[in-house]
Each structure stands twice: as structure tokens, then as C-alpha cells.
Enzyme design. Structure first.
Site, short mmCIF file in Angstrom:
data_model
loop_
_atom_site.label_atom_id
_atom_site.label_comp_id
_atom_site.label_asym_id
_atom_site.label_seq_id
_atom_site.Cartn_x
_atom_site.Cartn_y
_atom_site.Cartn_z
N LYS A 27 77.58 46.15 70.35
CA LYS A 27 76.68 45.05 69.94
C LYS A 27 77.38 43.70 70.11
CE LYS A 27 74.60 48.25 66.69
NZ LYS A 27 73.61 48.47 65.69
N HIS A 110 66.75 48.89 73.10
CA HIS A 110 67.36 49.07 71.77
C HIS A 110 66.46 48.40 70.73
CE1 HIS A 110 70.13 48.86 68.41
NE2 HIS A 110 70.87 49.77 69.03
N GLU A 182 66.70 56.94 68.48
CA GLU A 182 67.37 56.19 67.43
C GLU A 182 66.35 55.79 66.36
OE1 GLU A 182 71.23 54.28 68.78
OE2 GLU A 182 69.67 52.90 69.34
C1 PEP Z 1 73.08 51.60 67.53
O1 PEP Z 1 73.25 50.41 67.45
O2 PEP Z 1 72.56 52.06 68.54
C2 PEP Z 1 73.49 52.44 66.41
C3 PEP Z 1 73.16 53.70 66.43
O3 PEP Z 1 74.21 51.85 65.40
P1 PEP Z 1 74.93 52.61 64.18
O4 PEP Z 1 75.72 53.74 64.77
O5 PEP Z 1 75.82 51.58 63.57
O6 PEP Z 1 73.86 53.08 63.27
#
Ligand code: PEP
Length: 265
Positions: A27, A110, A182
Site C-alpha cells: 500500500k 482493490h 478480499e
Molecule cells: C490488502 O490490502 O489487500 C489486505 C488484505 O490487507 P490486510 O492484510 O492488512 O488485511
């Protein structure tokens, strides 16, 4: 989208040869020196296992990190790019510019970009297409909010997100792409989906792809993302339809990230 495994899908599971992909998403973190230190630590302490390892770094660090990981097993990815090749798009970076830095993967869709930077399904599909045209592997990120899950809309939401891309590039294009499931409620919250919750969604997603093309579905890497860490990775990665992880927070610590990678091998 079908929620349960049926006969033909069991066959698919028996015949697949999918490698696990562990992808870090840094990120908007790391100064230049921190980025160099982190990537150097990963390269130096990496104990190869039978899995792929990828880091998606901020674009400004691509040149440094690209040099640093050359001749290592670590793959390089970017977190975003514009779909046009060039032009009057102040502040943007095109996919073909990324290709100059040995970038081989591109995150598209994302949830942070969807929610904060207006990346809608059409833009996500265009970015996905541009990645493929430039020889990069797009990782299509999809996921539902907590409200959508509570309303039993998870699979509908994911289907709409995937359909937009299939409409743009066709189902066969997924031979050179990955999907990352996700759940938005799990990203950066410490609230990981249980292995059962994640597997159920991954299985249903693969079944949805199989309805369009069984071979594509069989070979498609579907990653899980959302608070994956060194403590929960092994159980998540052991699920038959989870083919790796997209990792935010835990990818910023080389040791934790490499533990996840080891769990994948
Ligand atoms: C992401 O940003 O894709 C993510 C899964 O973050 P985290 O692992 O911090 O939840």
C-alpha cells in the site's frame, strides 16, 4: 453463482495443478530506505518453497526494488496503473511504463481503490485489459462489505465484479490472470474470514468460472486477502480452493511475510 460443490467441480479439484501465490501489498507505506531494507531482508532470508512470492510496492519504489530483486525468486507487482498508453492524465502511470521495470503483476480493483478513488467495474475491467496487453498478470480484487454479507449478497456482488471483466476481455483471458477474494470487512481489521467462510466463497467462485469454462476455472489461482498473517495462514492456505494470499499489513514485516510464504510451500 452456485454455493455448493457438485459432481463436476469435485473432478476439477482432483485434477488441478495450481501453485500457491503469496503476494504482499505494501500500500502507501515505506520511505525509500525502508522499502530497500524490507525488500533486501526478504531476498536475503527467503528459503525457497514450492510457491510464488510477489511484492506489490508503491510505484515510486519500483526502480529501486526492481534492481534489488533481480536474480532472486521474488516477483514484482504494482498496485495501480492507468489503462491508456499515454496522454494528458496528470499524475497517472501507464501499464507499459510499469513493464520497463520488470513488473509482472498488477493489482486491479482493490477495495481501497474502488471505495476511495472511484475505480468502478468499468475502469477495473479496462485496467485488467491493459495489464494483459502489456504482458502483466492482473490480480482482480473482489469483495463484499459487511452489510452485503449480512444481507446474503456476497456471491451476487462478486459475480457482478467478475462479470464486468469477463465482458471486457472474455473468459479465456483469465488463463493469464488471478483473482483475489478480499472481504472488505476483513481488510486491515484483524477480522479474518474463517477458513470455512473463505473456502465456501472460493469454491462458489470457482464453480461460477467453471460454468463458463472448466479449464480456466481449474487453473485459476484464487487468492484470499483480509488480515492474513503468520498465525492464520497455514489453515487458510490448506483449503482446497485457496491458492495463495494477498497480504497487506503482514507483508510489511519480512519475517511474518516469509512465514506465510513457508506455509504455502
Ligand atoms: C490488502 O490490502 O489487500 C489486505 C488484505 O490487507 P490486510 O492484510 O492488512 O488485511
Amino acid at each position: 453463482m452456485r454455493p455448493f460443490v457438485r459432481g463436476p467441480i469435485l473432478l476439477i479439484l482432483m485434477n488441478h495443478s495450481r501453485t500457491q501465490l503469496i503476494a504482499g501489498n505494501w500500500k502507501m507505506n515505506c520511505s525509500r530506505s525502508e522499502a530497500i531494507q524490507l525488500a533486501s531482508h526478504v531476498v536475503a532470508t527467503l528459503k525457497p518453497v514450492d510457491a510464488q512470492l510477489l511484492i506489490c510496492v508503491p510505484s515510486i519504489h519500483l526502480a529501486d526494488i526492481s534492481r534489488l530483486i533481480a536474480n532472486s525468486r521474488v516477483l514484482l507487482g504494482a498496485q495501480n496503473a492507468h489503462w491508456q498508453e499515454k496522454g494528458a492524465y496528470t499524475g497517472e502511470i501507464s501499464v507499459n511504463m510499469l513493464a520497463d521495470y520488470q513488473v509482472s503483476y498488477l493489482l486491479v480493483g482493490h477495495s481501497e481503490r474502488r471505495q476511495m478513488f472511484a475505480d468502478d467495474n468499468k475502469k477495473v475491467a479496462l485496467k485488467f485489459e491493459a495489464a494483459l496487453k502489456n504482458g502483466l498478470t492482473p490480480i482482480l480484487c473482489i469483495g463484499e462489505t459487511l452489510e452485503q454479507r449480512q444481507q446474503n449478497l456476497t456471491l451476487n456482488v462478486l459475480q457482478v465484479q467478475c462479470e464486468a471483466v469477463v465482458k471486457q476481455v472474455g473468459i479465456k483471458a483469465f488463463a493469464n490472470a488471478c483473482v483475489a477474494y478480499e472481504p472488505i470487512w476483513a481488510i486491515g481489521t484483524g477480522q479474518t474470514a474463517t477458513p470455512e467462510q473463505a473456502q465456501q466463497v472460493h469454491q462458489a467462485l470457482r464453480a461460477w468460472f467453471a460454468e463458463q469454462d472448466e479449464e480456466i476455472a481449474t487453473n485459476l489461482q484464487i487468492l484470499y486477502g483480509g488480515s492474513m498473517n503468520a498465525g492464520n495462514a497455514e489453515e487458510l492456505l490448506a483449503q482446497p480452493d485457496i491458492d495463495g494470499g494477498l497480504i497487506g499489513g503482514a507483508s510489511l514485516k519480512a519475517d511474518a511475510f516469509l512465514k506465510i510464504y513457508s506455509a504455502a510451500g
